[in-house]
Design a protein around this motif. Structure first.
Motif, PDB file in Angstrom:
ATOM      1  N   SER A   1     105.170  58.765 -94.158  1.00 32.93           N
ATOM      2  CA  SER A   1     104.147  59.828 -93.203  1.00 32.93           C
ATOM      3  C   SER A   1     103.471  61.009 -93.429  1.00 32.93           C
ATOM      4  O   SER A   1     103.020  61.416 -93.182  1.00 32.93           O
ATOM      5  CB  SER A   1     104.018  58.765 -92.208  1.00 32.93           C
ATOM      6  OG  SER A   1     105.096  59.258 -91.265  1.00 32.93           O
TER       7      SER A   1
ATOM      8  N   SER B   1     101.395  56.067 -88.283  1.00 34.68           N
ATOM      9  CA  SER B   1     100.451  56.589 -87.173  1.00 34.68           C
ATOM     10  C   SER B   1     101.633  57.261 -86.819  1.00 34.68           C
ATOM     11  O   SER B   1     101.142  58.575 -85.466  1.00 34.68           O
ATOM     12  CB  SER B   1      99.786  56.372 -87.245  1.00 34.68           C
ATOM     13  OG  SER B   1      99.889  55.048 -85.828  1.00 34.68           O
TER      14      SER B   1
ATOM     15  N   HIS C   1     102.148  61.105 -86.375  1.00 35.51           N
ATOM     16  CA  HIS C   1     100.708  62.352 -86.033  1.00 35.51           C
ATOM     17  C   HIS C   1     100.017  62.093 -84.496  1.00 35.51           C
ATOM     18  O   HIS C   1     100.310  63.205 -84.450  1.00 35.51           O
ATOM     19  CB  HIS C   1      99.829  61.534 -87.057  1.00 35.51           C
ATOM     20  CG  HIS C   1     100.443  61.899 -88.633  1.00 35.51           C
ATOM     21  ND1 HIS C   1     100.221  62.787 -89.576  1.00 35.51           N
ATOM     22  CD2 HIS C   1     101.268  60.745 -89.594  1.00 35.51           C
ATOM     23  CE1 HIS C   1     100.782  62.755 -90.503  1.00 35.51           C
ATOM     24  NE2 HIS C   1     101.602  61.466 -90.378  1.00 35.51           N
TER      25      HIS C   1
ATOM     26  N   THR D   1      98.845  66.801 -89.594  1.00 37.88           N
ATOM     27  CA  THR D   1      98.106  66.184 -89.144  1.00 37.88           C
ATOM     28  C   THR D   1      96.565  66.448 -89.237  1.00 37.88           C
ATOM     29  O   THR D   1      96.252  65.479 -89.685  1.00 37.88           O
ATOM     30  CB  THR D   1      98.068  65.940 -87.318  1.00 37.88           C
ATOM     31  OG1 THR D   1     100.444  65.068 -87.699  1.00 37.88           O
ATOM     32  CG2 THR D   1      98.024  64.837 -87.424  1.00 37.88           C
TER      33      THR D   1
ATOM     34  N   PHE E   1      94.322  64.419 -92.298  1.00 36.51           N
ATOM     35  CA  PHE E   1      93.311  63.330 -91.280  1.00 36.51           C
ATOM     36  C   PHE E   1      91.609  63.636 -91.395  1.00 36.51           C
ATOM     37  O   PHE E   1      90.970  63.031 -91.253  1.00 36.51           O
ATOM     38  CB  PHE E   1      93.281  62.982 -90.065  1.00 36.51           C
ATOM     39  CG  PHE E   1      95.033  61.836 -90.662  1.00 36.51           C
ATOM     40  CD1 PHE E   1      94.569  60.506 -91.357  1.00 36.51           C
ATOM     41  CD2 PHE E   1      96.281  61.761 -90.196  1.00 36.51           C
ATOM     42  CE1 PHE E   1      96.515  59.736 -91.410  1.00 36.51           C
ATOM     43  CE2 PHE E   1      97.164  61.477 -90.457  1.00 36.51           C
ATOM     44  CZ  PHE E   1      97.150  60.359 -90.486  1.00 36.51           C
TER      45      PHE E   1
ATOM     46  N   ILE F   1      93.219  59.747 -87.033  1.00 31.94           N
ATOM     47  CA  ILE F   1      94.725  59.381 -87.203  1.00 31.94           C
ATOM     48  C   ILE F   1      94.213  57.970 -87.903  1.00 31.94           C
ATOM     49  O   ILE F   1      95.438  57.322 -88.922  1.00 31.94           O
ATOM     50  CB  ILE F   1      94.872  59.596 -86.611  1.00 31.94           C
ATOM     51  CG1 ILE F   1      95.740  61.180 -86.239  1.00 31.94           C
ATOM     52  CG2 ILE F   1      96.784  58.848 -86.802  1.00 31.94           C
ATOM     53  CD1 ILE F   1      96.282  61.676 -85.272  1.00 31.94           C
ATOM     54  N   SER F   2      93.348  57.410 -87.342  1.00 31.85           N
ATOM     55  CA  SER F   2      93.250  55.645 -87.560  1.00 31.85           C
ATOM     56  C   SER F   2      92.331  55.456 -88.578  1.00 31.85           C
ATOM     57  O   SER F   2      92.407  54.544 -89.133  1.00 31.85           O
ATOM     58  CB  SER F   2      93.026  55.191 -86.303  1.00 31.85           C
ATOM     59  OG  SER F   2      94.257  55.189 -85.329  1.00 31.85           O
TER      60      SER F   2
END
Length: 305
Positions: free
Chosen positions: A20, A54, A57, A111, A115, A162-163
């Motif tokens: 990630s 995740s 982040h 981050t 995203f 972020i999701s």
């Protein structure tokens, strides 16, 4: 500001983050995760309910907000609060350009880029911290909600980005939950805020309940103060519930995290009611057993504390 609840250890070994984050930022992300793990909070941040990918982040977002919040509140920054927040903002812009900046800002900038999160969202957060330094009273609910639009709603929207969730309708549901959480945090931290000469209760609500500012500032408990707290708690619960549909329109581990967050907010409201609204003398908070129960209820699909 919102104090996100921390459930369990959020920092991982560097090799656990390889999928990630880039290698050169592993140390920066670890610093963010350790900050999240070190603070007591009341709503979930980078908890074990989230996917492993995740968590770094979310922790970077938390570290960005937590640091700026400290600039606005902690005694050690007295006399240089505005300067520190301005420096933090400049550092973010510097990090976004790929130039040298504090490690946690490098992680957060990565981050934001990863995203495609609008930079306006973290900048709104910083605006809220500045508002805390200049505005100590709010005349109406409209003014309080305007503050929440900057202090709380950007956090929820960034979590959704972020999701991988960019649906505007779901973002609006998130706004209702986040504003509700911010309001709950105000009533929970009433005594703390009053010690800093901050009154987040709308002055119109004080007038309606027959409460004078001096009664709040001297932490003088009374029947009228409890009526005030009950009135704002009722308002908050109604506002908070507008966001409940979000909980059934996301899936997987994010759904578990949001349920736990929602239950955390509902639970604090419930504790305030069980205290007969005496928030001047007592601060409702979660015990370790309460936190465990929250996780269990989230896993069971409950949305009521």
């Amino acid at each position: 500001m919102i104090r996100p609840f921390y459930i369990g250890p959020t920092f991982e070994k560097a090799h656990d983050m390889e999928t990630s984050v880039p290698t050169h930022l592993e140390t920066a992300y670890l610093a963010c995760q350790k900050m999240a793990a070190a603070h007591y909070e009341n709503f979930p941040v980078a908890s074990l309910l989230l996917s492993k990918e995740s968590r770094p982040h979310i922790a970077a977002l938390y570290a960005f907000a937590r640091t700026a919040d400290d600039f606005a509140d902690e005694d050690r920054y007295e006399g240089r609060r505005i300067q520190e927040i301005k420096c933090w903002e400049r550092g973010l812009h510097t990090a976004l350009k790929g130039q040298k900046a504090p490690a946690m800002l490098q992680a957060f900038a990565h981050t934001l880029k990863t995203f495609k999160i609008p930079v306006s969202l973290p900048l709104d957060l910083l605006k809220a911290y500045r508002m805390d330094l200049t505005q100590k009273r709010y005349k109406t609910w409209k003014e309080v909600l305007h503050y929440c639009e900057h202090s709380a709603n950007p956090v929820g929207r960034m979590v959704l980005y972020i999701s991988g969730i960019r649906d505007k309708k779901l973002h609006r549901y998130s706004d209702s939950i986040c504003t509700g959480l911010q309001l709950i945090n105000f009533w929970q931290d009433t005594a703390i805020d009053l010690s800093r000469n901050r009154i987040y209760y709308p002055l119109a609500e004080l007038k309606k309940a027959g409460v004078k500012e001096k009664d709040l500032l001297t932490l003088k408990d009374s029947k009228t103060v409890r009526v005030l707290v009950k009135n704002v708690a009722d308002y908050t619960e109604n506002y908070f519930r507008k966001g409940e549909p979000l909980l059934n329109q996301v899936t997987g581990r994010l759904q578990l995290e949001l349920r736990a967050t929602y239950l955390g907010g509902e639970g604090i409201l419930s504790k305030i009611r069980k205290m007969d609204y005496n928030v001047l003398k007592n601060r409702p908070a979660w015990s370790p057993l309460d936190k465990f129960a929250l996780v269990v209820k989230a896993l069971l699909g409950r949305t009521s504390a």
